[in-house]
Design an enzyme around this catalytic site. Structure first.
Site, PDB file in Angstrom:
ATOM      1  N   SER A  55       5.627  32.226   4.101  1.00  0.00           N
ATOM      2  CA  SER A  55       5.010  32.754   2.876  1.00  0.00           C
ATOM      3  C   SER A  55       4.043  31.804   2.185  1.00  0.00           C
ATOM      4  O   SER A  55       3.390  32.194   1.210  1.00  0.00           O
ATOM      5  CB  SER A  55       6.099  33.185   1.889  1.00  0.00           C
ATOM      6  OG  SER A  55       6.700  34.389   2.317  1.00  0.00           O
ATOM      7  N   LYS A  58       0.632  33.171   1.539  1.00  0.00           N
ATOM      8  CA  LYS A  58       0.290  34.001   0.383  1.00  0.00           C
ATOM      9  C   LYS A  58      -0.614  33.267  -0.602  1.00  0.00           C
ATOM     10  O   LYS A  58      -1.315  33.899  -1.398  1.00  0.00           O
ATOM     11  CB  LYS A  58       1.576  34.483  -0.299  1.00  0.00           C
ATOM     12  CG  LYS A  58       2.369  35.456   0.582  1.00  0.00           C
ATOM     13  CD  LYS A  58       3.779  35.701   0.090  1.00  0.00           C
ATOM     14  CE  LYS A  58       4.521  36.656   1.032  1.00  0.00           C
ATOM     15  NZ  LYS A  58       5.959  36.737   0.763  1.00  0.00           N
ATOM     16  N   SER A 118       6.964  35.943  -4.266  1.00  0.00           N
ATOM     17  CA  SER A 118       6.866  35.902  -2.803  1.00  0.00           C
ATOM     18  C   SER A 118       7.194  37.250  -2.159  1.00  0.00           C
ATOM     19  O   SER A 118       7.846  37.331  -1.122  1.00  0.00           O
ATOM     20  CB  SER A 118       7.772  34.810  -2.224  1.00  0.00           C
ATOM     21  OG  SER A 118       7.288  34.390  -0.961  1.00  0.00           O
ATOM     22  N   GLU A 154       3.145  40.239   7.059  1.00  0.00           N
ATOM     23  CA  GLU A 154       4.591  40.038   6.939  1.00  0.00           C
ATOM     24  C   GLU A 154       5.335  41.013   7.847  1.00  0.00           C
ATOM     25  O   GLU A 154       6.305  40.643   8.510  1.00  0.00           O
ATOM     26  CB  GLU A 154       5.034  40.212   5.485  1.00  0.00           C
ATOM     27  CG  GLU A 154       4.641  39.073   4.564  1.00  0.00           C
ATOM     28  CD  GLU A 154       5.496  37.835   4.757  1.00  0.00           C
ATOM     29  OE1 GLU A 154       6.468  37.882   5.532  1.00  0.00           O
ATOM     30  OE2 GLU A 154       5.205  36.813   4.105  1.00  0.00           O
TER      31      GLU A 154
END
Length: 284
Positions: A55, A58, A118, A154
């Site tokens: 993550s 991101k 997240s 994802e």
């Protein structure tokens, strides 16, 4: 390797040895990159290793979205219609709040979900808005962050263990991204302020970079963590961000732990102790 803060050989040696000893506890590959944003001193420990982001990706995705906002291709108050199909089962506070979809969410709110919480679904919705992961990768390369790859969403990473390794970066590259994006002229004034607002609001990983720092230390950061496979290997436990020092100056730090054999508590302890060592050294 250049020591952060005072260029004293003994200080450099102590910090290097401290980080090296802490990193051993991870029983995996530890990659670290540090930049003092004021003195310009740097430290790299396996900083050129290609490590899975999870993550952490991101953060560059958020920057790419905000760049599109500054280019008037998107707007922070632009509403995106979310359907139930946009909310597959995954880690998603957005999905928990709106399990049936059929709701309009602004890009600014999606960015907050993606970075501060997240949220995996918010990430993939924004990737769809951008036109795919390749758009984020292309923008990173355009601004000079070459040693980074953003190939999979994802949802795609969740399909098989090895897919997560397609989204990688070198710690030195993400530290460089922290450095350039923290500059006030990198994005528009409003986009810059919003990026660092949602980075400061990150609630994941409280025991990582922030874990051993003084309670009121302002940290802007983004975490990333994989699952653990049947062999007990965790592919990624990461935290990258900017630490505010007592004198108001800042240090960018990227800490990646890959293919570790130890439990979460130990992995987080490694990150926390490294961050604390950097903090202590920077204020001396």
């Amino acid at each position: 390797m250049i020591c952060i803060g005072l260029n004293v050989n003994a200080q450099l040696s102590t910090l290097r040895n401290n980080i090296s000893n802490i990193a051993k506890d991870a029983q995996g590959t530890v990659g670290i990159s540090i930049i003092n944003l004021d003195t310009r001193d740097t430290l790299s420990f396996n900083g050129n290793s290609k490590l899975p982001m999870q993550s952490v990706m991101k953060f560059p995705i958020a920057i790419t979205v905000l760049h599109a906002v500054d280019q008037h291709k998107l707007a922070l108050n632009q509403l995106i219609h979310i359907t139930k199909n946009d909310l597959p089962k995954t880690y998603s506070p957005l999905g928990d709040k709106f399990p049936n979809g059929n709701v309009d969410i602004s890009i600014s709110e999606l960015l907050s979900y993606m970075v501060s919480l997240s949220d995996n679904n918010a990430c993939d919705i924004l990737l769809k808005v951008l036109g795919g992961p390749e758009k984020a990768e292309a923008y990173m390369h355009q601004i000079g962050i070459k040693n980074i790859a953003i190939k999979a969403s994802e949802a795609q990473m969740a399909t098989a263990w090895n897919v997560q390794f397609n989204n990688w970066c070198e710690p030195n590259a993400i530290a460089h991204l922290l450095d350039i994006s923290f500059k006030s002229n990198f994005l528009s004034k409003s986009s810059h302020a919003y990026l660092w607002q949602i980075m400061q609001a990150t609630s994941t990983g409280p025991n990582q970079i922030k874990g051993l720092l003084p309670k009121n230390t302002v940290v802007y950061h983004k975490t990333g963590r994989s699952g653990t496979n049947a062999a007990g290997i965790t592919a990624a436990t990461n935290d990258v961000g900017i630490i505010t020092l007592p004198n108001g100056k800042h240090v960018a730090v990227a800490i990646f732990i890959s293919n570790s054999k130890v439990d979460l508590a130990m992995r987080e302890s490694v990150i926390a102790r490294i961050a604390k060592a950097v903090y202590d050294n920077a204020i001396e």
